[in-house]
Design a protein around this motif. Structure first.
Motif, PDB file in Angstrom:
ATOM      1  N   GLY A  33      51.487  51.695  46.175  1.00 11.06           N
ATOM      2  CA  GLY A  33      51.756  50.396  46.938  1.00 11.06           C
ATOM      3  C   GLY A  33      50.474  49.550  47.444  1.00 11.06           C
ATOM      4  N   VAL A  34      49.531  50.362  48.176  1.00 13.32           N
ATOM      5  CA  VAL A  34      48.247  49.568  48.306  1.00 13.32           C
ATOM      6  C   VAL A  34      47.235  49.201  47.024  1.00 13.32           C
ATOM      7  CG1 VAL A  34      46.095  50.248  49.436  1.00 13.32           C
ATOM      8  CG2 VAL A  34      48.089  50.849  50.608  1.00 13.32           C
ATOM      9  N   ALA A  35      47.556  50.004  46.103  1.00 14.39           N
ATOM     10  CA  ALA A  35      46.755  49.721  44.850  1.00 14.39           C
ATOM     11  C   ALA A  35      47.457  48.732  44.276  1.00 14.39           C
ATOM     12  CB  ALA A  35      46.884  50.874  43.990  1.00 14.39           C
ATOM     13  N   LEU A  36      48.707  48.305  44.281  1.00 17.17           N
ATOM     14  CA  LEU A  36      49.465  47.272  43.663  1.00 17.17           C
ATOM     15  C   LEU A  36      49.018  46.119  44.172  1.00 17.17           C
ATOM     16  CD1 LEU A  36      51.513  46.296  41.512  1.00 17.17           C
ATOM     17  CD2 LEU A  36      53.173  46.676  43.424  1.00 17.17           C
ATOM     18  N   VAL A  37      49.161  46.168  45.657  1.00  8.35           N
ATOM     19  CA  VAL A  37      48.529  44.727  46.476  1.00  8.35           C
ATOM     20  C   VAL A  37      47.251  44.588  46.181  1.00  8.35           C
ATOM     21  CG1 VAL A  37      48.440  44.152  48.802  1.00  8.35           C
ATOM     22  CG2 VAL A  37      50.418  45.094  48.244  1.00  8.35           C
ATOM     23  N   LEU A  38      46.523  45.358  46.088  1.00  5.44           N
ATOM     24  CA  LEU A  38      44.771  45.105  45.822  1.00  5.44           C
ATOM     25  C   LEU A  38      44.698  44.629  44.181  1.00  5.44           C
ATOM     26  CD1 LEU A  38      43.047  48.185  47.390  1.00  5.44           C
ATOM     27  CD2 LEU A  38      43.051  45.757  48.070  1.00  5.44           C
ATOM     28  N   VAL A  39      45.804  45.033  43.286  1.00  4.56           N
ATOM     29  CA  VAL A  39      45.472  44.309  42.026  1.00  4.56           C
ATOM     30  C   VAL A  39      46.233  43.186  42.088  1.00  4.56           C
ATOM     31  CG1 VAL A  39      46.507  44.792  39.637  1.00  4.56           C
ATOM     32  CG2 VAL A  39      45.502  46.801  40.857  1.00  4.56           C
ATOM     33  N   VAL A  40      47.272  42.766  42.690  1.00  2.00           N
ATOM     34  CA  VAL A  40      47.825  41.455  42.837  1.00  2.00           C
ATOM     35  C   VAL A  40      47.055  40.653  43.319  1.00  2.00           C
ATOM     36  CG1 VAL A  40      49.799  40.069  43.557  1.00  2.00           C
ATOM     37  CG2 VAL A  40      50.143  42.349  42.451  1.00  2.00           C
ATOM     38  N   GLY A  41      46.482  40.936  44.391  1.00  2.00           N
ATOM     39  CA  GLY A  41      45.429  40.142  45.207  1.00  2.00           C
ATOM     40  C   GLY A  41      44.303  39.923  44.241  1.00  2.00           C
ATOM     41  N   LEU A  42      43.719  40.682  43.412  1.00  2.00           N
ATOM     42  CA  LEU A  42      42.548  40.463  42.745  1.00  2.00           C
ATOM     43  C   LEU A  42      42.898  39.342  41.377  1.00  2.00           C
ATOM     44  CD1 LEU A  42      39.607  41.227  42.153  1.00  2.00           C
ATOM     45  CD2 LEU A  42      40.298  43.049  40.739  1.00  2.00           C
ATOM     46  N   ILE A  43      44.191  39.480  41.089  1.00  2.00           N
ATOM     47  CA  ILE A  43      44.509  38.686  40.045  1.00  2.00           C
ATOM     48  C   ILE A  43      44.503  37.330  40.483  1.00  2.00           C
ATOM     49  CG2 ILE A  43      46.464  37.859  38.507  1.00  2.00           C
ATOM     50  CD1 ILE A  43      47.042  41.045  38.158  1.00  2.00           C
ATOM     51  N   PHE A  44      45.216  37.108  41.938  1.00  2.00           N
ATOM     52  CA  PHE A  44      45.215  35.770  42.488  1.00  2.00           C
ATOM     53  C   PHE A  44      43.773  35.361  42.744  1.00  2.00           C
ATOM     54  CE2 PHE A  44      49.747  36.438  43.636  1.00  2.00           C
ATOM     55  CZ  PHE A  44      50.314  35.398  42.985  1.00  2.00           C
ATOM     56  N   LEU A  45      42.756  35.990  43.237  1.00  2.00           N
ATOM     57  CA  LEU A  45      41.619  35.624  43.498  1.00  2.00           C
ATOM     58  C   LEU A  45      41.037  34.882  42.397  1.00  2.00           C
ATOM     59  CD1 LEU A  45      39.294  35.386  45.668  1.00  2.00           C
ATOM     60  CD2 LEU A  45      38.446  37.578  44.880  1.00  2.00           C
ATOM     61  N   VAL A  46      41.180  35.735  41.097  1.00  2.00           N
ATOM     62  CA  VAL A  46      40.589  35.458  39.814  1.00  2.00           C
ATOM     63  C   VAL A  46      41.228  34.057  39.538  1.00  2.00           C
ATOM     64  CG1 VAL A  46      40.438  35.790  37.403  1.00  2.00           C
ATOM     65  CG2 VAL A  46      39.710  37.555  39.312  1.00  2.00           C
ATOM     66  N   LEU A  47      42.445  33.950  39.652  1.00  2.00           N
ATOM     67  CA  LEU A  47      43.077  32.694  39.131  1.00  2.00           C
ATOM     68  C   LEU A  47      42.670  31.448  39.952  1.00  2.00           C
ATOM     69  CD1 LEU A  47      46.766  33.995  38.464  1.00  2.00           C
ATOM     70  CD2 LEU A  47      44.955  33.196  36.650  1.00  2.00           C
ATOM     71  N   LYS A  48      42.639  31.751  41.253  1.00  2.00           N
ATOM     72  CA  LYS A  48      42.118  30.935  42.183  1.00  2.00           C
ATOM     73  C   LYS A  48      40.584  30.295  42.065  1.00  2.00           C
ATOM     74  CE  LYS A  48      41.963  28.653  46.475  1.00  2.00           C
ATOM     75  NZ  LYS A  48      42.270  27.197  46.416  1.00  2.00           N
ATOM     76  N   LEU A  49      39.986  31.135  41.846  1.00  2.00           N
ATOM     77  CA  LEU A  49      38.364  30.805  41.397  1.00  2.00           C
ATOM     78  C   LEU A  49      38.485  29.960  39.885  1.00  2.00           C
ATOM     79  CD1 LEU A  49      36.647  33.966  42.390  1.00  2.00           C
ATOM     80  CD2 LEU A  49      36.541  31.924  43.494  1.00  2.00           C
ATOM     81  N   LEU A  50      39.273  30.153  39.106  1.00  2.00           N
ATOM     82  CA  LEU A  50      39.384  29.642  37.855  1.00  2.00           C
ATOM     83  C   LEU A  50      39.866  28.274  37.939  1.00  2.00           C
ATOM     84  CD1 LEU A  50      40.224  32.570  35.210  1.00  2.00           C
ATOM     85  CD2 LEU A  50      37.976  31.318  35.737  1.00  2.00           C
ATOM     86  N   GLY A  51      40.778  28.071  39.294  1.00  2.00           N
ATOM     87  CA  GLY A  51      41.343  26.743  39.601  1.00  2.00           C
ATOM     88  C   GLY A  51      42.923  26.622  38.547  1.00  2.00           C
ATOM     89  N   VAL A  52      43.114  27.870  38.542  1.00  2.00           N
ATOM     90  CA  VAL A  52      44.663  27.849  37.725  1.00  2.00           C
ATOM     91  C   VAL A  52      45.712  27.629  38.793  1.00  2.00           C
ATOM     92  CG1 VAL A  52      46.080  28.969  36.353  1.00  2.00           C
ATOM     93  CG2 VAL A  52      43.881  29.178  35.766  1.00  2.00           C
ATOM     94  N   VAL A  53      45.480  28.320  40.116  1.00  2.00           N
ATOM     95  CA  VAL A  53      46.396  28.165  41.096  1.00  2.00           C
ATOM     96  C   VAL A  53      45.605  27.617  42.220  1.00  2.00           C
ATOM     97  CG1 VAL A  53      47.798  29.699  42.543  1.00  2.00           C
ATOM     98  CG2 VAL A  53      47.389  30.581  40.235  1.00  2.00           C
ATOM     99  N   ASN A  54      46.806  26.849  42.849  1.00  2.00           N
ATOM    100  CA  ASN A  54      46.288  26.055  44.026  1.00  2.00           C
ATOM    101  C   ASN A  54      47.175  26.416  45.313  1.00  2.00           C
ATOM    102  OD1 ASN A  54      45.280  24.145  45.951  1.00  2.00           O
ATOM    103  ND2 ASN A  54      46.226  22.442  44.742  1.00  2.00           N
ATOM    104  N   PHE A  55      46.672  26.900  46.334  1.00  2.00           N
ATOM    105  CA  PHE A  55      47.418  27.794  47.377  1.00  2.00           C
ATOM    106  C   PHE A  55      47.635  26.429  48.555  1.00  2.00           C
ATOM    107  CE2 PHE A  55      45.502  31.273  45.331  1.00  2.00           C
ATOM    108  CZ  PHE A  55      46.800  32.016  45.312  1.00  2.00           C
ATOM    109  N   LYS A  56      47.277  25.215  48.407  1.00  2.00           N
ATOM    110  CA  LYS A  56      47.281  24.154  49.308  1.00  2.00           C
ATOM    111  C   LYS A  56      48.706  23.866  49.601  1.00  2.00           C
ATOM    112  CE  LYS A  56      43.080  21.845  48.580  1.00  2.00           C
ATOM    113  NZ  LYS A  56      42.546  20.460  48.141  1.00  2.00           N
TER     114      LYS A  56
END
Length: 179
Positions: A33-56
């Protein structure tokens, strides 16, 4: 013929081993579970840095017919306010039309020297600034109508607007200042 000797340790060992087995399963699931959360968090971080996802967080949607031309400005000429009022009436935006009628009434009071318009003043401060009791009472009623419809986000149907418009127009005409 009943043997009362203690031969039950075999059962205790089975219970003990099933208990430790449950903890082992829980720990394994926790690791995954912890590994899954870390992987999903990493994916969202990469998408955020690329500007694909906006969390506002998006603001509250305005109700239909709540388009504002601009914030009330005491420097706005009366002919511009009147043109905006006619446009709001034509488009059926009666909430905006009430706001514009109030702005026109306030502008007329300012032009006649009965109030001094400042951005930091509240509507009720303008009412209390009026020296003539009848003018203050009439403008107080208009202020109540305006605040209920505009700030209270009250409904402003065509019927409501037609019911309140004569009071606004009568007040505006009574200020005695042409513009």
């Amino acid at each position: 013929g009943v043997d009362y000797s203690e031969t039950a340790p075999e059962i205790a060992d089975a219970a003990e081993s099933s208990s430790s087995f449950g903890w082992l399963v829980f720990i394994e699931l926790l690791k995954y579970g912890v590994a899954l959360v870390l992987v999903v968090g990493l994916i969202f971080l990469v998408l955020k840095l690329l500007g694909v996802v906006n969390f506002k967080v998006q603001g509250k949607k305005k109700p239909i017919g709540a388009e504002i031309i601009e914030e009330p400005d005491p420097e706005t000429p009366l002919d511009v306010l009147n043109a905006a009022l006619n446009e709001a009436r034509k488009s059926g935006n009666y909430r905006e039309a009430v706001r514009l009628l109030y702005c026109i009434a306030l502008s007329r009071l300012a032009l006649s020297g009965k109030v001094t318009v400042k951005p930091e003043k509240t509507n009720w401060e303008y009412v209390s600034e009026l020296r003539e009791r009848t003018t203050a009472e009439a403008f107080g009623k208009l202020t109540g109508i305006y605040e209920l419809i505009w700030f209270g986000e009250g409904r402003a149907t065509e019927e409501e607007f037609k019911r309140h418009e004569p009071a606004f127009q009568s007040f505006i005409n009574s200020t005695g200042h042409e513009g």
